[in-house]
Scaffold this motif. Sequence first.
Motif, PDB file in Angstrom:
ATOM      1  N   ALA A  89       4.570   3.763   2.499  1.00 38.95           N
ATOM      2  CA  ALA A  89       3.559   4.550   1.783  1.00 38.95           C
ATOM      3  C   ALA A  89       3.870   4.583   0.289  1.00 38.95           C
ATOM      4  O   ALA A  89       2.970   4.425  -0.541  1.00 38.95           O
ATOM      5  N   ASP A  90       5.136   4.751  -0.064  1.00 45.44           N
ATOM      6  CA  ASP A  90       5.516   4.773  -1.476  1.00 45.44           C
ATOM      7  C   ASP A  90       5.271   3.421  -2.142  1.00 45.44           C
ATOM      8  O   ASP A  90       4.805   3.353  -3.278  1.00 45.44           O
ATOM      9  N   LEU A  91       5.577   2.345  -1.443  1.00 40.62           N
ATOM     10  CA  LEU A  91       5.348   1.000  -1.976  1.00 40.62           C
ATOM     11  C   LEU A  91       3.854   0.778  -2.204  1.00 40.62           C
ATOM     12  O   LEU A  91       3.440   0.283  -3.253  1.00 40.62           O
ATOM     13  N   LEU A  92       3.034   1.168  -1.239  1.00 34.33           N
ATOM     14  CA  LEU A  92       1.594   0.970  -1.348  1.00 34.33           C
ATOM     15  C   LEU A  92       0.946   1.944  -2.329  1.00 34.33           C
ATOM     16  O   LEU A  92      -0.060   1.613  -2.969  1.00 34.33           O
ATOM     17  N   ALA A  93       1.505   3.144  -2.475  1.00 34.98           N
ATOM     18  CA  ALA A  93       0.947   4.133  -3.399  1.00 34.98           C
ATOM     19  C   ALA A  93       1.011   3.650  -4.838  1.00 34.98           C
ATOM     20  O   ALA A  93       0.221   4.083  -5.679  1.00 34.98           O
ATOM     21  N   ASP A  94       1.907   2.743  -5.116  1.00 37.72           N
ATOM     22  CA  ASP A  94       2.041   2.195  -6.464  1.00 37.72           C
ATOM     23  C   ASP A  94       0.877   1.261  -6.796  1.00 37.72           C
ATOM     24  O   ASP A  94       0.699   0.880  -7.937  1.00 37.72           O
ATOM     25  N   ASP A  95       0.111   0.859  -5.844  1.00 38.43           N
ATOM     26  CA  ASP A  95      -1.134   0.089  -5.936  1.00 38.43           C
ATOM     27  C   ASP A  95      -1.323  -0.753  -7.203  1.00 38.43           C
ATOM     28  O   ASP A  95      -2.377  -0.730  -7.842  1.00 38.43           O
TER      29      ASP A  95
END
Length: 183
Positions: A89-95
Amino acid sequence: GVGDVIVGALGDAGAMARRLAYGALADPAAWKTAPLAPGVTVEQELATNLAPIDAIDTGQMINMQTSPGCGNALAFRLPASATSYLALADLLADDQLYLDTSKPTCTVYLALELELASAGDLQHTSCGGRTLRHDALDALLSVVTLGRAGLDPLDAFAPRLRSTATAHPDITDTFPFLAAPNP
């Protein structure tokens, strides 16, 4: 992007409002902790919605093995708990896409992100980012549902889960990447 696929993925009554809130976010430094609804941050929304997407592959034959379903998403943390999907989620939240401009080719979509999620086990050898030839949706769904097994290391980490969509035939590997306009 991530917002179109994972934010509001469960289709509940507030899903569209959270998608619109996600699309309106302007400060990349605050994306992870930005509120999408009262008491729901981007990180929480993504972590909540990753588990059902991770389960899509339950029982499917992938790379000559039966997939277990939940628990094999990229960066999943054991034991299974409410925090198991936080790293992804943290990796993807950086979008945003990251590029290593010292690399001359860009053959692997998400190359730098894969290196980060694998704690350096998958070293990037291409610049990362995304060219017009990369199918971002197939790659995203492959790593969320299958984890590292969702990408074929023998085929430039191509996604193993594929839609029937194909790249336009006149895309090139040199700038401006598109053929001349149609008459």
